[in-house]
Write an enzyme that holds these catalytic residues in place. Structure first.
Site, PDB file in Angstrom:
ATOM      1  N   SER A   1     -27.761  15.289  29.341  1.00 53.59           N
ATOM      2  CA  SER A   1     -26.770  15.920  28.461  1.00 53.59           C
ATOM      3  C   SER A   1     -25.465  16.185  29.208  1.00 53.59           C
ATOM      4  O   SER A   1     -24.489  16.647  28.629  1.00 53.59           O
ATOM      5  CB  SER A   1     -27.320  17.233  27.883  1.00 53.59           C
ATOM      6  OG  SER A   1     -27.765  18.082  28.911  1.00 53.59           O
TER       7      SER A   1
ATOM      8  N   ASN B   1     -33.702  27.552  29.234  1.00 56.39           N
ATOM      9  CA  ASN B   1     -33.695  27.851  27.797  1.00 56.39           C
ATOM     10  C   ASN B   1     -32.846  29.076  27.456  1.00 56.39           C
ATOM     11  O   ASN B   1     -32.048  29.041  26.518  1.00 56.39           O
ATOM     12  CB  ASN B   1     -35.128  28.030  27.282  1.00 56.39           C
ATOM     13  CG  ASN B   1     -35.921  26.733  27.377  1.00 56.39           C
ATOM     14  OD1 ASN B   1     -35.342  25.675  27.645  1.00 56.39           O
ATOM     15  ND2 ASN B   1     -37.222  26.801  27.169  1.00 56.39           N
TER      16      ASN B   1
ATOM     17  N   THR C   1      -3.279  22.903 -14.304  1.00 62.83           N
ATOM     18  CA  THR C   1      -4.737  22.825 -14.414  1.00 62.83           C
ATOM     19  C   THR C   1      -4.996  21.367 -14.776  1.00 62.83           C
ATOM     20  O   THR C   1      -4.170  20.745 -15.469  1.00 62.83           O
ATOM     21  CB  THR C   1      -5.308  23.759 -15.498  1.00 62.83           C
ATOM     22  OG1 THR C   1      -4.739  23.395 -16.755  1.00 62.83           O
ATOM     23  CG2 THR C   1      -4.988  25.230 -15.213  1.00 62.83           C
ATOM     24  N   HIS C   2      -6.071  20.807 -14.296  1.00 59.48           N
ATOM     25  CA  HIS C   2      -6.359  19.360 -14.466  1.00 59.48           C
ATOM     26  C   HIS C   2      -5.218  18.499 -13.907  1.00 59.48           C
ATOM     27  O   HIS C   2      -5.038  17.367 -14.350  1.00 59.48           O
ATOM     28  CB  HIS C   2      -6.582  18.989 -15.942  1.00 59.48           C
ATOM     29  CG  HIS C   2      -7.494  19.914 -16.676  1.00 59.48           C
ATOM     30  ND1 HIS C   2      -8.853  19.715 -16.791  1.00 59.48           N
ATOM     31  CD2 HIS C   2      -7.243  21.083 -17.333  1.00 59.48           C
ATOM     32  CE1 HIS C   2      -9.401  20.704 -17.482  1.00 59.48           C
ATOM     33  NE2 HIS C   2      -8.441  21.554 -17.823  1.00 59.48           N
TER      34      HIS C   2
ATOM     35  N   SER D   1       6.334   3.143   8.188  1.00 55.60           N
ATOM     36  CA  SER D   1       5.499   1.960   8.035  1.00 55.60           C
ATOM     37  C   SER D   1       6.122   0.825   8.833  1.00 55.60           C
ATOM     38  O   SER D   1       7.349   0.713   8.912  1.00 55.60           O
ATOM     39  CB  SER D   1       5.426   1.588   6.553  1.00 55.60           C
ATOM     40  OG  SER D   1       5.111   0.230   6.413  1.00 55.60           O
TER      41      SER D   1
ATOM     42  N   LYS E   1       9.222   3.818   3.715  1.00 52.32           N
ATOM     43  CA  LYS E   1       8.058   4.698   3.711  1.00 52.32           C
ATOM     44  C   LYS E   1       8.158   5.838   4.721  1.00 52.32           C
ATOM     45  O   LYS E   1       8.689   5.671   5.813  1.00 52.32           O
ATOM     46  CB  LYS E   1       6.788   3.888   4.037  1.00 52.32           C
ATOM     47  CG  LYS E   1       6.435   2.900   2.946  1.00 52.32           C
ATOM     48  CD  LYS E   1       5.525   3.499   1.891  1.00 52.32           C
ATOM     49  CE  LYS E   1       4.173   3.791   2.435  1.00 52.32           C
ATOM     50  NZ  LYS E   1       3.092   3.063   1.891  1.00 52.32           N
TER      51      LYS E   1
ATOM     52  N   ASN F   1       5.097   8.325   5.662  1.00 53.89           N
ATOM     53  CA  ASN F   1       3.715   8.604   5.285  1.00 53.89           C
ATOM     54  C   ASN F   1       3.256   9.978   5.777  1.00 53.89           C
ATOM     55  O   ASN F   1       3.558  10.370   6.897  1.00 53.89           O
ATOM     56  CB  ASN F   1       2.794   7.521   5.837  1.00 53.89           C
ATOM     57  CG  ASN F   1       3.108   6.169   5.240  1.00 53.89           C
ATOM     58  OD1 ASN F   1       3.525   6.092   4.083  1.00 53.89           O
ATOM     59  ND2 ASN F   1       2.929   5.114   6.011  1.00 53.89           N
TER      60      ASN F   1
ATOM     61  N   GLU G   1      -2.976  13.708   5.763  1.00 57.32           N
ATOM     62  CA  GLU G   1      -4.142  12.866   5.457  1.00 57.32           C
ATOM     63  C   GLU G   1      -5.240  13.049   6.496  1.00 57.32           C
ATOM     64  O   GLU G   1      -6.432  13.040   6.180  1.00 57.32           O
ATOM     65  CB  GLU G   1      -3.721  11.398   5.388  1.00 57.32           C
ATOM     66  CG  GLU G   1      -2.852  11.113   4.179  1.00 57.32           C
ATOM     67  CD  GLU G   1      -2.213   9.728   4.243  1.00 57.32           C
ATOM     68  OE1 GLU G   1      -2.554   8.893   3.411  1.00 57.32           O
ATOM     69  OE2 GLU G   1      -1.379   9.490   5.149  1.00 57.32           O
TER      70      GLU G   1
ATOM     71  N   TYR H   1     -38.188  26.469  22.126  1.00 54.67           N
ATOM     72  CA  TYR H   1     -37.219  25.409  22.416  1.00 54.67           C
ATOM     73  C   TYR H   1     -37.849  24.027  22.233  1.00 54.67           C
ATOM     74  O   TYR H   1     -38.992  23.788  22.632  1.00 54.67           O
ATOM     75  CB  TYR H   1     -36.728  25.557  23.866  1.00 54.67           C
ATOM     76  CG  TYR H   1     -35.749  24.473  24.290  1.00 54.67           C
ATOM     77  CD1 TYR H   1     -34.393  24.610  24.050  1.00 54.67           C
ATOM     78  CD2 TYR H   1     -36.203  23.309  24.912  1.00 54.67           C
ATOM     79  CE1 TYR H   1     -33.504  23.611  24.436  1.00 54.67           C
ATOM     80  CE2 TYR H   1     -35.326  22.310  25.302  1.00 54.67           C
ATOM     81  CZ  TYR H   1     -33.972  22.468  25.055  1.00 54.67           C
ATOM     82  OH  TYR H   1     -33.096  21.482  25.433  1.00 54.67           O
TER      83      TYR H   1
ATOM     84  N   GLN I   1     -30.952  20.057  22.342  1.00 59.22           N
ATOM     85  CA  GLN I   1     -29.874  19.608  23.230  1.00 59.22           C
ATOM     86  C   GLN I   1     -28.775  18.909  22.406  1.00 59.22           C
ATOM     87  O   GLN I   1     -27.613  18.893  22.802  1.00 59.22           O
ATOM     88  CB  GLN I   1     -30.456  18.646  24.276  1.00 59.22           C
ATOM     89  CG  GLN I   1     -29.455  18.090  25.242  1.00 59.22           C
ATOM     90  CD  GLN I   1     -30.150  17.478  26.456  1.00 59.22           C
ATOM     91  OE1 GLN I   1     -30.587  18.201  27.359  1.00 59.22           O
ATOM     92  NE2 GLN I   1     -30.285  16.167  26.466  1.00 59.22           N
TER      93      GLN I   1
ATOM     94  N   LYS J   1     -25.020  20.450  20.811  1.00 64.08           N
ATOM     95  CA  LYS J   1     -23.662  20.607  21.325  1.00 64.08           C
ATOM     96  C   LYS J   1     -22.652  19.573  20.821  1.00 64.08           C
ATOM     97  O   LYS J   1     -21.534  19.966  20.438  1.00 64.08           O
ATOM     98  CB  LYS J   1     -23.685  20.655  22.855  1.00 64.08           C
ATOM     99  CG  LYS J   1     -24.210  21.985  23.375  1.00 64.08           C
ATOM    100  CD  LYS J   1     -24.643  21.889  24.815  1.00 64.08           C
ATOM    101  CE  LYS J   1     -25.981  22.531  25.063  1.00 64.08           C
ATOM    102  NZ  LYS J   1     -27.154  21.899  24.467  1.00 64.08           N
TER     103      LYS J   1
HETATM  104  N1  ARG Z   1     -29.866  20.493  28.681  1.00 63.27           N
HETATM  105  C1  ARG Z   1     -30.738  21.325  27.938  1.00 63.27           C
HETATM  106  C2  ARG Z   1     -30.107  21.638  26.572  1.00 63.27           C
HETATM  107  O1  ARG Z   1     -28.955  21.532  26.448  1.00 63.27           O
HETATM  108  C3  ARG Z   1     -31.000  22.603  28.647  1.00 63.27           C
HETATM  109  C4  ARG Z   1     -32.303  23.233  28.325  1.00 63.27           C
HETATM  110  C5  ARG Z   1     -33.421  22.455  28.881  1.00 63.27           C
HETATM  111  N2  ARG Z   1     -34.668  23.078  28.628  1.00 63.27           N
HETATM  112  C6  ARG Z   1     -35.821  22.440  28.719  1.00 63.27           C
HETATM  113  N3  ARG Z   1     -36.874  23.124  28.437  1.00 63.27           N
HETATM  114  N4  ARG Z   1     -35.892  21.174  29.021  1.00 63.27           N
HETATM  115  O2  ARG Z   1     -30.777  21.961  25.644  1.00 63.27           O
END
Ligand code: ARG
Length: 467
Positions: free
Chosen positions: A28, A115, A160-161, A282, A288, A290, A295, A322, A327, A330
């Protein structure tokens, strides 16, 4: 990247090293390196607490803290050299710390697991981005209130509409978005309050037998309290979902405003001229301009909603505590965070710098017969005509004006009286767009005076008087 020898952290249990594919799917670090500051901050709080509780010696704690600060300096200066063998940011920090201070680094992970570590780091990151969102939203509100104050009495057609309905003031229209963004800010602040408990000390899932002071680490990291259930603490990603939910809803609001700007900037509308700074030309059509920024704000909202969806789907099938699926929490949060902050900045710039073509807006309101309801209401009120009949008479007046290509208040009195003899000169007090908006002075209505009052309240709430 990543050699095939046994992993240094859990190598005691594993004879062979992971295959290259396993390393790649498992790593990760390519994305969680964004958490390096939070990770080191969390470790500094943890090590100070371990020493205060006599779990490690004061000497060891000083070595570890000094080493961690050096790691932070290096990461700040040189970035992080990714090594998939070290999986994630937590192991990258610890590995570098070990290189610097030697085996005493191993004491840092006492009474801790990745964890509770990652749950803490991620909360800290999300808390920062919530705070940044709140400040950026405040800037957007300031831009809206400023423009609304300038245009408290500027007339435009209300729709409206997407059909001309009744005249409104541009200030009122802009203040509608002020309200939406106020609700968005309150969503972020609710989410922040729920987020602000510290998972550190929950360890892997069950808590720990070491005599920790969880209040101390919680306070050091700016949390209100430690979390109350270790299983929940390492499994919970509600704070990330709350953030994404609030960002998605705010993105949706920005998208609606962006959509209006796009429509308003189109030539048949001509209500606004978007600033050069937020438009593009453009390569083939010289005429143009834009509305690309608008957008993209509309487009980014879709992607942010997608990120919320992605994390909900990741979480919905997971048993406690966990699982490695987590993971994957993120990337959608980081992606949404970036898109969201950029959208807020672009929206603020557009609101602040757009030129409102108020002449064109007024003309459109007049020619759209937006005061037809006012004529019908006048017939009811002043001539005691039942509303259904008044509606019919008004329809005839609109048709006549349409045929003549003029506004309702440009019809002559004798022309109106030819439609219905009960119409008197007084009708003109109701027919102009200015009279129409001025009459709608109920609390929360579009009348210029009402808008000015709301603008003044908002300026006070935003401390704008002192600006
Ligand atoms: N890189 C892991 C995550 O982002 C960290 C936690 C890892 N925990 C484990 N029990 N392998 O979730």
């Amino acid at each position: 990247m990543g050699k095939k020898n046994s992993n240094s952290m859990w190598g005691g249990r594993f004879a062979g090293g992971p295959s290259a594919i396993m390393q790649e799917i498992n790593a990760s670090i390519p994305f969680d390196k964004a958490l390096w500051q939070q990770d080191i901050e969390g470790s500094l709080a943890h090590v100070a607490m371990l020493a205060a509780q006599d779990i490690i010696s004061a000497d060891d704690a000083v070595q570890i803290s000094t080493g961690l600060k050096q790691v932070a300096e290096e990461f700040e200066k040189d970035g992080i050299a990714e090594n998939w063998d070290l999986e994630d940011i937590h192991m990258h920090v610890e590995a570098r710390l070990t290189q610097i201070i030697g085996s005493v680094a191993g004491k840092l992970h006492t009474a801790r697991s990745r964890n509770d570590q990652v749950a803490t780091d991620f909360r800290l990151w999300v808390r920062d981005t919530m705070d940044a969102a709140d400040s950026a939203l405040e800037q957007l509100q300031i831009a809206l209130v400023t423009r609304a104050g300038e245009h408290a009495a500027s007339i435009m057609p209300g729709f409206t509409h997407l059909q001309t309905a009744q005249p409104v003031t541009l200030g009122h229209h802009l203040m509608a978005y002020y309200e939406m963004f106020a609700r968005d800010r309150s969503r972020f602040s609710d989410a922040r309050a729920r987020l602000n408990q510290c998972p550190l000390g929950s360890a892997a899932l069950a808590g720990t037998g070491f005599d920790l002071d969880r209040d101390m680490t919680a306070a050091a990291l700016g949390f209100d309290a430690p979390t109350r259930n270790s299983l929940d603490a390492v499994s919970d990603r509600d704070f990330a979902l709350d953030y994404l939910g609030a960002a998605a809803q705010c993105g949706l609001h920005m998208s609606r405003l962006a959509e209006e700007m796009i429509i308003w900037a189109s030539q048949p509308f001509g209500f606004v001229s978007l600033p050069d700074s937020f438009s593009t030309g453009s390569s083939i059509m010289p005429q143009k301009r834009n509305p690309d920024a608008a957008e993209l704000v509309r487009g980014h909202a879709g992607r942010i909603i997608g990120c919320l969806n992605a994390l909900m789907i990741t979480m919905k099938g997971l048993p406690l505590a966990y699982s490695k699926d987590m993971q994957d929490d993120k990337p959608p949060v980081f992606e949404a965070g970036g898109l969201f902050m950029l959208s807020l900045a672009a929206m603020t710039g557009m609101v602040a710098e757009t030129t409102f073509n108020t002449g064109r807006m007024r003309e459109t309101a007049e020619l759209g017969y937006a005061t037809a309801t006012d004529l019908a209401d006048w017939l009811v009120r002043s001539a005691n005509i039942p509303f259904r009949e008044a509606h019919h008479i008004t329809g005839a007046a609109v048709k006549l004006a349409e045929n003549k290509g003029c506004a309702l208040d440009a019809l002559e009195l004798d022309e109106l009286q030819a439609i219905d003899t009960r119409i008197t000169d007084d009708v003109y007090t109701a027919l102009s767009v200015d009279a129409s908006v001025a009459s709608r002075n109920s609390y929360g209505g579009t009348a210029p005076d009402a808008v000015r009052e709301r603008v003044a309240e908002a300026m006070q709430a935003l401390n704008m008087e002192n600006m």
